[in-house]
Design a protein around this motif. Structure first.
Motif, PDB file in Angstrom:
ATOM      1  N   THR A 172       1.083  -1.280   0.091  1.00 54.63           N
ATOM      2  CA  THR A 172       0.133   0.230   0.279  1.00 54.63           C
ATOM      3  C   THR A 172       0.792   1.290  -0.152  1.00 54.63           C
ATOM      4  OG1 THR A 172      -2.075  -1.184   1.296  1.00 54.63           O
ATOM      5  CG2 THR A 172      -1.712   1.011   1.264  1.00 54.63           C
ATOM      6  N   ALA A 173       2.061   1.135   0.796  1.00 54.24           N
ATOM      7  CA  ALA A 173       2.707   2.771   1.121  1.00 54.24           C
ATOM      8  C   ALA A 173       3.246   2.247  -0.678  1.00 54.24           C
ATOM      9  CB  ALA A 173       3.713   2.391   2.561  1.00 54.24           C
ATOM     10  N   ALA A 174       4.563   1.553  -1.203  1.00 48.93           N
ATOM     11  CA  ALA A 174       5.055   1.970  -2.124  1.00 48.93           C
ATOM     12  C   ALA A 174       4.355   2.697  -3.337  1.00 48.93           C
ATOM     13  CB  ALA A 174       5.397   0.326  -2.379  1.00 48.93           C
ATOM     14  N   ARG A 175       2.724   1.698  -3.230  1.00 52.84           N
ATOM     15  CA  ARG A 175       2.107   2.520  -4.410  1.00 52.84           C
ATOM     16  C   ARG A 175       1.225   3.299  -4.156  1.00 52.84           C
ATOM     17  NH1 ARG A 175      -1.881  -1.494  -3.409  1.00 52.84           N
ATOM     18  NH2 ARG A 175      -3.458  -0.136  -2.295  1.00 52.84           N
ATOM     19  N   HIS A 176       1.215   4.067  -3.012  1.00 54.50           N
ATOM     20  CA  HIS A 176       1.490   5.729  -3.179  1.00 54.50           C
ATOM     21  C   HIS A 176       3.026   6.581  -3.065  1.00 54.50           C
ATOM     22  CE1 HIS A 176      -2.403   4.437  -1.823  1.00 54.50           C
ATOM     23  NE2 HIS A 176      -2.994   5.528  -1.842  1.00 54.50           N
ATOM     24  N   GLY A 177       3.962   5.449  -3.932  1.00 53.10           N
ATOM     25  CA  GLY A 177       5.238   6.556  -4.185  1.00 53.10           C
ATOM     26  C   GLY A 177       5.829   6.275  -2.361  1.00 53.10           C
ATOM     27  N   LYS A 178       6.205   5.746  -1.883  1.00 49.92           N
ATOM     28  CA  LYS A 178       6.768   6.298  -0.533  1.00 49.92           C
ATOM     29  C   LYS A 178       7.928   4.823  -0.272  1.00 49.92           C
ATOM     30  CE  LYS A 178       2.606   7.532   2.415  1.00 49.92           C
ATOM     31  NZ  LYS A 178       2.792   8.981   2.075  1.00 49.92           N
ATOM     32  N   ARG A 179       9.278   5.235   0.768  1.00 53.41           N
ATOM     33  CA  ARG A 179      10.015   4.314   0.926  1.00 53.41           C
ATOM     34  C   ARG A 179       9.403   3.808   2.177  1.00 53.41           C
ATOM     35  NH1 ARG A 179      15.755   6.300   1.333  1.00 53.41           N
ATOM     36  NH2 ARG A 179      15.754   7.487  -0.971  1.00 53.41           N
TER      37      ARG A 179
END
Length: 497
Positions: free
Chosen positions: A237-244
């Motif tokens: 989920t976090a990676a899908r929102h562009g986060k490290r």
């Protein structure tokens, strides 16, 4: 009167009118005298906005001033750590000595992070090309989110936030709603140490708060420790929102015991690593892989030590406390019935034990199960409680194959007096953290923590130099200062010369 545990935003306790709440129990009594707020998306947004507003000032503060604040925090923590240990025991249930050990391991990371001025130094190459210098330096990411588990309410946050803060980031911490008071205590201590408003914030909550952090566009990175299914969800989920993302998942840690091992040392290690903190550790040893013919002799030694353990309220000098909630206790206890159904032998049953504590506590005593089938859920699933399984194998190779075939790769250990076998094991085993005659091989702060396979998702391990790399981004600068001899047009591709 039930206490309400508030959020901590902009260096102050923050209310949330009309908030949902959840009970916080004392596991040794089964009594709840506190309720913690559960943040909605708007409250999470408030905390992230505070951290975002504070970021430029904290990032631009001199190294000397940032270091002084963190040193002051370290001194305050050292002087009051007994108070924090009591808070941990009252909400988690682990014994006071274990809570003190948790704090000490968190302090190790803090003390390592205090050397950030040296760790974050860049590189410089003079005259990489004629008159051209190349240098690099690292800068913080911005707002970092930390989502921590119930089993280490102080240590796991301290694996992350000292490094994040030292590197110049601001933090929003979401602790477990099962034992949230330690996070509030740490936040207040950071404020007392002089940390500027908004640099460190705490929001309590459940999945609503987690999702709000994962989706907020101003959150640059997410650090998580917990079960593998949730770690995978956090990572995706976090990676899908562009986060490290660094997401540390679950474990099923094995201890391989060779026939030449000192069985008294092994028995001590198995009891310590299997039943410390009531088995609620991602680095707990939950499976002893005994290379025959040692299993019977080892079980005799382990059961003798188990008989001497005192189970009860962690504030009474006991060896092992309760589990964190009634629901978790019941879930762990259900594996004992399952083991018997699957053909295993329950050598010591921890249900119905006598305890030095209140009748309503969430008690389950140390449990030992022999001849556990590797097809049983008792073997394949992370139980996260005081249940130690024995699996018998005929050779080193069979034991190694068993460990490597598992879904997890967090921690493992080998017990042997054969240096060649130990060296072979540490090279061949497919696990991220390995102990040689050490049952819980948690790396010291200047190395890094993290497993392989389904035990780690994301970009980096926790703390150590990997932690600083995670919480910063590198810039490389190529620089030339022209003098009057330079000039002219040249359409060719630039070359070093």
């Amino acid at each position: 009167m039930t206490d309400r545990l508030l959020h901590f935003i902009d260096n102050a306790l923050a209310e949330q009118p009309g908030a949902r709440t959840a009970p916080v129990f004392d596991p040794a009594t089964g009594v709840s005298s506190k309720r913690v707020l559960l943040a909605d998306a708007e409250t999470v947004r408030r905390a992230v906005a505070a951290a975002s507003a504070a970021f430029p000032g904290w990032r631009d503060m001199s190294i000397a001033r940032r270091q002084a604040i963190l040193f002051r925090f370290r001194e305050l923590l050292e002087s009051r750590k007994d108070e924090l240990a009591e808070i941990i025991t009252s909400e988690h249930g682990k014994v006071l000595s274990d809570a003190a050990g948790e704090i000490a391991r968190g302090q190790e990371v803090l003390e390592f992070a205090l050397g950030f001025a040296d760790i974050l130094k860049g590189d410089y190459s003079v005259n990489a090309s004629t008159g051209v210098d190349v240098f690099s330096f690292r800068q913080p990411l911005g707002v970092t989110a930390i989502i921590s588990p119930f089993n280490f309410p102080a240590m796991v946050p301290m694996w992350f936030f000292p490094v994040a803060l030292a590197a110049g980031n601001t933090v929003v911490l979401k602790p477990s709603e099962k034992d949230p008071s330690a996070a509030l205590w740490l936040a207040a201590l950071l404020a007392e140490a002089g940390l500027p408003s908004g640099v460190f914030n705490v929001v309590h909550g459940d999945k609503v708060a987690v999702d709000a952090l994962l989706e907020d566009p101003e959150v640059a990175s997410v650090s998580f420790v917990g079960s593998t299914p949730i770690a995978r969800y956090i990572y995706e989920t976090a990676a899908r929102h562009g986060k490290r993302v660094q997401a540390l998942g679950g474990a099923k840690n094995h201890m391989l015991v060779l026939p030449d091992a000192d069985l008294d040392l092994v028995a001590d290690a198995a009891v310590n690593a299997g039943f410390g903190s009531a088995g609620e550790r991602c680095m707990a040893i939950s499976v002893v892989v005994a290379v025959e013919p040692v299993a019977d002799a080892l079980i005799e030694r382990v059961t003798a030590r188990m008989a001497d353990l005192r189970i009860g309220d962690g504030r009474r000098g006991c060896d092992m406390g309760p589990l964190v909630t009634r629901e978790h206790r019941d879930k762990v206890a259900s594996y004992i019935d399952l083991a018997a159904q699957d053909g295993a032998t329950v050598v010591v049953d921890g249900r119905g034990i006598e305890v030095d504590g209140a009748e309503g506590g969430f008690w389950l005593g140390p449990t030992l199960i022999d001849r556990v089938p590797t097809t049983s859920r008792v073997y394949t699933e992370e139980i996260f409680g005081p249940v130690l399984s024995i699996v018998r194998v005929q050779s080193y190779e069979e034991g190694l194959s068993l460990i490597n075939s598992g879904a997890f790769g967090n921690g493992t250990a080998i017990f042997t007096n054969d240096g060649g076998a130990a060296r072979r094991f540490q090279y061949e085993v497919e696990v991220g953290m390995i102990g040689v005659n050490v049952p819980i091989p948690v790396p010291v702060a200047y190395h890094s923590f993290g497993g392989w396979k389904a035990s780690l998702f994301g970009d980096a391990k926790a703390y150590g130099r990997a932690g600083f790399q995670f919480f910063t981004r590198e810039k490389a600068v190529t620089s030339r200062w022209l003098d009057p001899s330079h000039g002219g047009v040249d359409l060719g591709f630039p070359r070093n010369s």
